[in-house]
Write an enzyme that holds these catalytic residues in place. Structure first.
Site, PDB file in Angstrom:
ATOM      1  N   THR A  93       0.820  -1.206   0.000  1.00 30.92           N
ATOM      2  CA  THR A  93       0.000   0.000   0.000  1.00 30.92           C
ATOM      3  C   THR A  93       0.852   1.252   0.000  1.00 30.92           C
ATOM      4  O   THR A  93       0.572   2.214  -0.727  1.00 30.92           O
ATOM      5  CB  THR A  93      -0.935   0.003   1.224  1.00 30.92           C
ATOM      6  OG1 THR A  93      -1.839  -1.107   1.124  1.00 30.92           O
ATOM      7  CG2 THR A  93      -1.743   1.289   1.285  1.00 30.92           C
ATOM      8  N   HIS A 143      17.783  29.512  16.844  1.00 34.56           N
ATOM      9  CA  HIS A 143      16.741  30.513  16.591  1.00 34.56           C
ATOM     10  C   HIS A 143      16.878  31.037  15.169  1.00 34.56           C
ATOM     11  O   HIS A 143      17.991  31.270  14.704  1.00 34.56           O
ATOM     12  CB  HIS A 143      16.893  31.676  17.580  1.00 34.56           C
ATOM     13  CG  HIS A 143      15.951  32.819  17.308  1.00 34.56           C
ATOM     14  ND1 HIS A 143      14.624  32.778  17.687  1.00 34.56           N
ATOM     15  CD2 HIS A 143      16.142  34.012  16.676  1.00 34.56           C
ATOM     16  CE1 HIS A 143      14.048  33.908  17.320  1.00 34.56           C
ATOM     17  NE2 HIS A 143      14.945  34.670  16.705  1.00 34.56           N
TER      18      HIS A 143
END
Length: 455
Positions: A40, A439
């Protein structure tokens, strides 16, 4: 009769690597597949759907370009070209798998339908094969409910809908689970009108209610109609359209659509195996019961992947292979016990999930803390212009250990994986709260997520 050391029925995400591993260890192995190699995942699951979802996201971003000060006039989606790209990528995967299997010594790849004919014997293409070790990896297929008139209309499944060359005018989807969410949003972005019909009071009953509600809001913002509490009674054909007669919110109504997608779950592929011939029996749901080492009640016969029931994910099927291979070839003692079950729903934003939900923890009476952060407070989300969703984590109050997480965000699966690694390493929420992350990244907001948690 032809004798092997191992027979594997089904060339899915457990069967194919297991066949190569056993053959590589010197086992004479037969890998039998009645459809196409890859199962699948490769043929009508992960590979094709995520390829098309990627195209749908490009269409969505193009439509949002003006918000960024970039002139954009996205042309009409050409679904035939989207499908052609999908087909090419699927074929690349099939070709690669076929070559790897063909080049493996001690491995016979047999295309045909396998049925049990006796104790540890399998018939395929008129030939009888025998092995002391047999592995069943036949997967599952879309479940089709009994609805009056359904056999008179050209309904779609999660398999056949991927072959559409033109965008549906109005796609109605029966069900509001993970497949329905992904397909509904994808075809809406391709230009279809989309209606989701869910029999329960809300979508995604296995997820926390606040998470499910956030997903519902996102779908509605995309222009999808979500009808909960809907019971479909009958369907019929009217010219080129399909008419659905249903009850919704206690009222009788009808909906006319151009296409109907049945997304009402999946059923194991066991009906044609003649399991009783080898002493096995499936459950009422069609699954094959196994031990925590994936062995059936017949010594030497195993069931792996979706056919055994439980979480129906590619990575779970692959881990089934790992457990069986290491136990057989390396004398390990691996089991399913305590196995983590991460998963993603690839809507946009995507939902990454690991561990226990808040509602499960509350039902069990666990002493927990819940951390939650809307994506409107995530710097990377603000900067990239996508502030839909939230981060949520369930924490053991006494130890500060993370018990579960739901991350509905761009890259939600990647953020969830960071939390899964923390769970695997017993890293506490306080350590993540005070940790140093680059960051500005999405994962950096784990600092903010856990700032309200005392540990």
């Amino acid at each position: 009769m032809k004798n092997y050391d191992a027979i594997i029925i089904g060339a899915g995400q457990a069967g194919t690597p297991l066949a190569r591993k056993l053959a590589g260890a010197g086992w004479k192995t037969a890998l039998i597949e009645k459809r196409r190699i890859g199962g699948t995942c490769v043929n009508d699951g992960c590979t094709p759907t995520k390829t098309m979802i990627g195209a749908a996201r490009v269409a969505y971003i193009a439509g949002c370009a003006a918000q960024f000060g970039i002139p954009a006039d996205p042309s009409q989606v050409e679904l035939s070209k989207v499908k052609a790209r999908k087909d090419k990528i699927v074929q690349q995967s099939i070709t690669s798998l076929t070559k790897s299997v063909a080049s493996t010594e001690n491995l016979d790849f047999i295309e045909g339908k396998a049925v049990f004919s006796g104790m540890k014997t399998v018939d395929v293409n008129g030939e009888t094969l025998h092995a002391e070790h047999i592995f069943i990896n036949t997967g599952a297929r879309p479940a089709i409910p009994t609805i009056e008139g359904l056999d008179t209309v050209p309904y779609l499944t999660s398999t056949t809908i991927l072959d559409l060359d033109e965008t549906p005018r109005h796609l109605c989807i029966l069900g509001a689970g993970y497949v329905a969410m992904e397909m509904g949003q994808m075809y809406r972005r391709f230009g279809a009108e989309v209606t989701l019909l869910e029999k329960n009071a809300r979508i995604l009953g296995k997820e926390d209610e606040d998470v499910a509600e956030e997903i519902r809001k996102i779908l509605v913002q995309d222009g999808i109609t979500v009808c909960c509490g809907s019971a479909l009674h009958r369907v019929s054909k009217s010219g080129d359209s399909i008419v659905l007669e249903l009850t919704a919110d206690g009222q009788q109504r009808s909906i006319t659509c151009s296409h109907l997608l049945i997304a009402a779950g999946r059923t194991p592929n066991t009906g044609d195996l003649q399991l009783e011939q080898t002493g096995l029996h499936s459950t009422a749901q069609g699954t094959i019961p196994v031990t925590n080492k994936l062995e059936t009640d017949i010594n030497g016969i195993y069931a792996l992947g979706d056919v055994k029931g439980g979480p129906a994910f590619t990575h779970i099927s692959y881990n089934d292979y790992v457990i069986v291979a290491k136990n057989l070839l390396e004398n390990k003692n691996l089991t399913l016990d305590e196995r983590p079950v991460p998963y993603c729903m690839f809507t946009d934003p995507e939902l990454g999930r690991i561990g226990i939900t808040e509602q499960e923890a509350r039902e069990k009476g666990m002493d927990i803390l819940v951390a939650k952060l809307p994506m409107t407070r995530v710097a990377r989300g603000i900067e990239t212009g996508d502030m839909r969703g939230l981060m949520k984590a369930v924490v053991d109050k006494a130890s500060g250990r993370i018990l579960g997480a739901s991350v509905l965000s761009v890259a939600g699966g990647e953020i969830m994986s960071v939390l899964q690694m923390a769970m695997m390493g017993n890293i506490t929420c306080a350590q993540l709260r005070d940790g140093v992350f680059a960051h500005p990244t999405f994962s950096e907001s784990l600092n903010n997520l856990f700032m309200s948690i005392e540990s």
